[in-house]
Design a protein around this motif. Structure first.
Motif, mmCIF file in Angstrom:
data_model
loop_
_atom_site.group_PDB
_atom_site.id
_atom_site.type_symbol
_atom_site.label_atom_id
_atom_site.label_comp_id
_atom_site.label_asym_id
_atom_site.label_seq_id
_atom_site.Cartn_x
_atom_site.Cartn_y
_atom_site.Cartn_z
ATOM 1 N N ILE A 206 8.609 20.860 35.557
ATOM 2 C CA ILE A 206 8.664 19.640 36.365
ATOM 3 C C ILE A 206 8.382 19.974 37.823
ATOM 4 N N ILE A 227 15.323 12.834 32.632
ATOM 5 C CA ILE A 227 14.425 13.867 32.094
ATOM 6 C C ILE A 227 15.208 14.939 31.348
ATOM 7 N N LEU A 280 5.916 17.513 33.658
ATOM 8 C CA LEU A 280 6.239 16.245 34.318
ATOM 9 C C LEU A 280 6.008 16.445 35.801
#
Length: 364
Positions: A206, A227, A280
């Motif tokens: 991420i 998340i 992400l």
């Protein structure tokens, strides 16, 4: 001809590296093409700037304007003052800027006011979101540019719709991918790989840095919590941008599967990306790299200036929509991600095309 190449922030370095290589190749072929590299100092964390010069074999800058951080206005003003002095001392035939950071816009303005041609690499991309500082930078830069080097036919159309003459537009491909292709064999495991006993396709990466995601503490906390929860037991590796780190320090975000790291160098970060189950991010550049490496990418933004990564590649937009995020995770964990393809001319030779066009333009 003398070219002044401008770099100011992490994404710039990945874009100038192949351009410098292409210019050096032209020099070996006998062309009178010289460059001077100006680092504005917009990013000054070693892992955000210095490391890139070492890893990507970029020559040390001829000058560092050492502007560092500040408000948008302070940073822009500092770059413009420094770059004006630089051009006065070292005149050139062409200012070459890349991407859409503050340095790109500021040095374009200074170059044009000095009566110098400007070439913009990665011209014509648009998100349509005027809340993004980068969108303003793109619009200002492209309103002044003389030669537009584009990454996609979508960018070509954006420029033509604005009245740019077709003969000023050169569809060359993506220099970011030049750098990726050249360095893929050199990607290396970061220390965290062994520390956490990571396994291929069994962890997530991420990255977050955009104001819409990190400026509001509760928004940031809610997003990361979602998340981590949806990721279940998968390790989640979060290289933290200095801007985001300050915000995270005040939040109670302690999860067993969430692992913060300092910013990683290019070779280590892309090793993590290449072998991840998914990424992400709210970064535009990372969506390009995941598309080429065929890695699922979930973009935590409402829009993108790189629509080809969604239309053709492995990227999807979810914004902050809980249902979209949940649906994306469901497909990711079920190994049911869409099949991506590589956009046209993202073949590792964009910089060569740029150098060839410059030879033609300036009749070298």
């Amino acid at each position: 001809m003398n070219i002044t190449i401008v770099a100011g922030a992490r994404p710039n370095f990945m874009k100038i590296a192949p351009i410098i290589d292409a210019i050096k190749q032209k020099q070996t072929e006998g062309y009178n093409m010289n460059f001077r590299l100006v680092h504005t100092g917009q990013h000054y964390d070693k892992n955000l700037s210095g490391t890139f010069f070492e890893e990507l074999n970029i020559p040390l800058p001829d000058v560092n304007l050492d502007v560092k951080s500040g408000t948008q206005a302070e940073q822009t003003a500092g770059i413009m003052i420094g770059f004006e002095n630089e051009l006065a001392k070292n005149p050139c035939d062409l200012v070459l800027v890349v991407g859409d950071v503050t340095s790109t816009m500021a040095c374009t303005i200074v170059g044009k006011k000095a009566g110098i041609d400007v070439a913009h690499v990665e011209a014509g991309i648009r998100s349509g979101d005027m809340r993004m500082p980068e969108e303003i930078n793109r619009i200002v830069t492209d309103s002044l540019t003389d030669y537009f080097f584009t990454t996609s036919t979508i960018a070509n159309k954006n420029l033509q719709d604005l009245g740019v003459k077709p003969e000023q537009i050169y569809f060359v491909g993506n220099v970011m991918i030049d750098t990726l292709r050249k360095n893929e064999p050199r990607l290396k495991q970061p220390k965290i790989w062994k520390t956490l006993n990571l396994k291929q396709k069994h962890y997530l990466v991420i990255t977050l840095h955009r104001p819409s995601n990190v400026d509001e503490e509760q928004q940031l906390k809610s997003l990361i919590t979602k998340i981590v929860t949806l990721g279940k037991d998968l390790p989640i590796i979060f290289p933290v941008h200095p801007r985001t780190k300050k915000l995270l320090e005040g939040l109670d975000l302690s999860f067993e599967n969430l692992h913060y790291t300092n910013p990683l160098g290019y070779l280590e970060f892309n090793y993590l990306v290449k072998h991840a189950l998914g990424v992400l991010t709210d970064s535009g550049g990372i969506t390009e790299e995941t598309t080429v490496m065929n890695v699922p990418c979930i973009t935590l933004r409402e829009n993108t200036e790189r629509p080809e990564t969604c239309d053709i590649g492995t990227n999807i937009l979810v914004g902050s929509d809980s249902k979209k995020i949940e649906s994306a995770f469901k497909n990711l964990l079920a190994n049911n991600w869409k099949q991506g393809h590589i956009p046209e001319l993202w073949d590792g030779h964009a910089a060569e095309r740029i150098a060839n066009h410059l030879v033609e333009i300036y009749e070298l």
